[in-house]
Structures are given as structure tokens and as C-alpha cells.
Write a protein that holds these residues in place. Structure first.
Motif, short mmCIF file in Angstrom:
data_model
loop_
_atom_site.label_atom_id
_atom_site.label_comp_id
_atom_site.label_asym_id
_atom_site.label_seq_id
_atom_site.Cartn_x
_atom_site.Cartn_y
_atom_site.Cartn_z
N MET A 1 1.07 -1.32 -0.13
CA MET A 1 0.14 -0.02 -0.02
C MET A 1 0.92 1.20 0.03
O MET A 1 1.61 1.45 0.85
CB MET A 1 -1.02 0.19 1.33
N ILE A 2 0.83 1.97 -1.07
CA ILE A 2 1.68 3.25 -1.13
C ILE A 2 0.86 4.49 -0.95
O ILE A 2 -0.45 4.50 -1.37
CB ILE A 2 2.18 3.22 -2.64
N GLY A 3 1.25 5.34 -0.12
CA GLY A 3 0.64 6.70 0.20
C GLY A 3 0.98 7.57 -0.83
O GLY A 3 2.44 7.62 -1.29
N ALA A 4 0.14 8.17 -1.69
CA ALA A 4 0.64 9.09 -2.86
C ALA A 4 0.23 10.43 -2.38
O ALA A 4 -0.99 10.66 -1.87
CB ALA A 4 -0.06 8.76 -4.05
N MET A 16 -4.42 6.38 -1.29
CA MET A 16 -3.80 5.20 -0.89
C MET A 16 -3.80 4.37 -2.32
O MET A 16 -4.58 4.01 -2.52
CB MET A 16 -4.51 4.47 0.26
N ILE A 17 -3.10 3.80 -2.56
CA ILE A 17 -2.73 3.02 -3.93
C ILE A 17 -2.36 1.59 -3.67
O ILE A 17 -1.37 1.63 -2.63
CB ILE A 17 -1.86 3.85 -4.74
N ASN A 18 -3.12 0.68 -4.11
CA ASN A 18 -2.54 -0.71 -4.05
C ASN A 18 -1.78 -1.03 -5.08
O ASN A 18 -1.57 -0.27 -6.15
CB ASN A 18 -3.91 -1.76 -3.87
N CYS A 19 -1.26 -2.22 -5.22
CA CYS A 19 -0.22 -2.55 -6.01
C CYS A 19 -0.68 -2.57 -7.44
O CYS A 19 0.32 -2.79 -8.24
CB CYS A 19 0.60 -3.92 -5.57
N THR A 51 -6.38 8.26 5.10
CA THR A 51 -6.81 7.45 4.01
C THR A 51 -6.28 6.13 4.42
O THR A 51 -6.89 5.23 4.00
CB THR A 51 -6.06 8.34 2.71
N ALA A 52 -5.02 6.05 5.18
CA ALA A 52 -4.72 4.55 5.35
C ALA A 52 -5.61 3.74 6.38
O ALA A 52 -5.96 2.78 6.10
CB ALA A 52 -3.43 4.62 6.14
N GLN A 53 -6.32 4.61 7.02
CA GLN A 53 -7.59 4.06 7.99
C GLN A 53 -8.66 3.94 7.17
O GLN A 53 -9.33 2.83 7.47
CB GLN A 53 -7.92 5.21 8.95
N SER A 60 3.32 1.06 3.42
CA SER A 60 4.54 0.42 3.14
C SER A 60 5.51 1.16 2.44
O SER A 60 6.63 1.04 2.41
CB SER A 60 4.39 -0.96 2.40
N GLY A 61 5.09 2.38 1.81
CA GLY A 61 6.01 3.43 1.15
C GLY A 61 5.13 4.74 0.74
O GLY A 61 3.86 4.59 0.60
#
Ligand SMILES: [Zn+2]
Length: 318
Positions: A1-4, A16-19, A51-53, A60-61
Motif C-alpha cells: 500500500m503506497i501513500g501518494a 492510498m494506492i494498491n499494487c 486515508t490509510a485508516q 509500506s511506502g
């Protein structure tokens, strides 16, 4: 999960972006640069946590795209017009300390090009050139998933290569560079120079308005569109001859009206790039839309170039 994180002159957007490149949660706020960098950083951290919540995942990045200039290798913000008092601040270091994850930053155009290369119109292509045509012409080169950088990690300015040395002067130092002839303001300048004083739209003209008028059949706007197609085509044909990329991805506000220009662009490439396998270079429209940059189209369309015609050099032809 990447925070953009997208830091723009007007707003800051976080997602929040998934792979697979899917945006699972998003928030945004006004940049309010005058409130200072620490205030903006605090809001970015809050939006990342919120947003992660919402996405119910651990970050993770973190990837940051910011209006430039920014320095990707040191993580520092340069002398940015929209937030001059943030110069020397380092969101890469600060977010890395807050979240204890790896953080990377690129200027927003390079970040958008990387997005198109990974998940958009350039997916699975190893040699990609991204061209945005709006107020200026921005270009990014992505080779095997990496941004091409020049000496001292500099950003090549292909939008300022010369098309016509007798053309208008530009701040880059050249006369008649591609941007001075083919960016949105050049369309407006052409109509202002050529249309008669009685032309009813001349007072509040923008490139967007010209494209809309051309689509409605307005003859001066259509002529401006032909002029624009010629200069866009010359620059793109130069890129094909110099780089022969797998794909050129076209974005930016002017390219929202790409249908006005594409036929002429394809003809120009077909008649000007005969020493390279130009027909293998695809032209594609940017496909990530507001998820990569608010100014760009959501449309996705791959436009293979015309095959070689019989009029061209072909030693094996009967
Ligand atoms: Zn220039």
C-alpha cells in the motif's frame, strides 16, 4: 500500500494506492502555501493517516509528486513559484521520519509519466516519452521504468527544441522552440494575429475556447487548429526520428481536443520519419486522468501510426 501525495500550487491531494495502481481512498485540501511548510506537512500527515485508516491498510511506502523544481535525490524542494518560502524544506526526510517507511519524490510531470508507464497508456512499454501540451510543453523520457536524467540529474527540456529559428522568442533563449510555437498560448497568439478585428471571440480567447470553436466548425478556430497540428506534428516527428520510442503518450489540456490534431500529426510522422521504423511507435492519449494530474484527460486510446506506403523507399518491392 503506497501513500501518494500530490503537492500542487492550488491543492494538495493524498491517496492510498494498491499494487495494481488502484486508488482506494483519497483526500485533498488547499495548499495554502502562506500558512508555511510545517502547517502543510502536518495536513499531509493527517491526510495520509486518515486515508490509510479508510483503506484499512498499513502504509509500506510514500511517493510524492510536486510542482517543481524539486530535487529527487536529496528530497528537497527548490525555488517553486507557488511556495517560495518552502525552499530547502525536505518532505522526503520528514515523511520518512513520521511513518518509518521509504519515501520518494519526483516533479509532478515525471511522476505522472511514471504512472502512465506503470499503470496507464504506456503499460508494458519499455521506451516511453510523455508529452503534455497545455500552457507549456513538458516532456519526460522513461526507459525501462526509470526517469531519464541528464548530467547532475538534470531534466532535459525537449519542449524547447527548435522548430523554426525565425519563430517567436522564448525565455529558454531560443527563437521558435516547440513550446513557443505549439503550446496553448501560441494558438491564441495565432488567432489574435490573423483573425480580423470583427472576429467575435477575440476578446476572451483561450486555447480551450479555440478547440471548442473548432469542434463547432468556426473557420478561424479550425485554421488555428491546422496551424497547431503542423507544429505539434513537427515536434512529435522529431521525437520519433531521434528516439523511436515504443510509445508517445500525449496529455495536457490541449490534448483533450486531440481529435482535432491527430490525423495531421500522423501524416507528418509518416512523411518525415522514413529512416526509422516510425510505424512501430504508438501515439496514445494519457489514461490516468485526475489520478495523475487534474489537467489531463481520462480518455484512453492507442493510435497506431499509418503503415509505410508504397511511395516510400522499399528495396524489396517488386
Ligand atoms: Zn523555449
Amino acid at each position: 500500500m503506497i501513500g501518494a501525495v500530490d503537492i500542487g500550487g492550488t491543492k494538495i491531494a493524498v491517496g492510498m494506492i494498491n499494487c495494481e495502481g488502484k486508488v482506494l481512498a483519497r483526500r485533498e485540501c488547499l495548499t495554502d502555501a502562506d500558512r508555511g511548510y510545517p502547517d502543510a506537512l502536518r495536513r499531509i500527515i493527517e491526510m495520509l493517516r486518515a486515508t490509510a485508516q479508510t483503506a484499512n491498510m498499513q502504509i509500506s511506502g510514500i511517493g510524492i509528486g510536486s510542482t517543481g523544481p524539486v530535487y529527487p535525490l536529496t528530497g528537497e524542494i527548490g525555488d517553486v513559484n507557488f511556495f517560495p518560502h518552502w525552499k530547502g524544506e525536505n518532505p522526503v526526510r520528514d515523511l520518512s521520519q513520521s511513518f518509518q517507511v521509504r519515501v520518494a519524490m519526483e516533479n509532478d510531470a515525471d511522476a505522472a509519466a511514471l504512472g502512465e508507464a506503470s499503470w496507464g497508456a504506456g503499460h508494458s512499454k519499455s521506451k516511453l516519452i510523455y508529452v503534455t501540451v497545455g500552457t507549456g510543453i513538458g516532456t519526460e523520457i522513461i526507459l525501462d521504468g526509470q526517469v531519464y536524467r541528464g548530467v547532475d540529474q538534470s531534466h532535459p527540456e525537449i519542449g524547447h527544441h527548435v522548430i523554426d529559428p525565425s519563430g517567436p522568442p522564448c525565455l529558454c533563449g531560443f527563437r521558435g522552440c516547440w513550446e513557443s510555437l505549439a503550446a496553448g498560448p501560441a494558438m491564441v497568439a495565432w488567432v489574435e494575429r490573423n483573425a480580423p478585428p470583427s472576429y467575435p471571440h477575440v476578446a476572451d480567447l483561450t486555447a480551450k475556447k479555440i478547440c471548442e470553436l473548432a469542434e463547432q466548425g468556426d473557420s478561424w478556430a479550425m485554421r488555428a487548429g491546422e496551424h497547431e497540428s503542423r507544429y505539434l506534428g513537427l515536434g512529435l516527428a522529431n521525437l520519433v526520428t531521434m528516439f523511436v520510442p515504443d510509445v508517445i503518450v500525449l496529455g495536457g489540456s490541449v490534448m483533450k481536443s486531440a481529435s482535432l490534431f491527430l490525423e495531421k500529426i500522423r501524416k507528418m510522422i509518416g512523411t518525415s520519419c522514413r529512416f526509422v521504423p516510425y510505424e512501430k511507435t504508438e501515439l496514445a492519449l494519457a489514461s490516468l486522468g485526475e489520478d495523475s494530474n487534474p489537467d489531463w484527460s481520462r480518455q484512453s486510446l492507442v493510435l497506431p501510426l499509418l503503415p509505410r506506403g508504397r511511395n516510400q523507399c522499399n528495396l524489396t518491392a517488386p
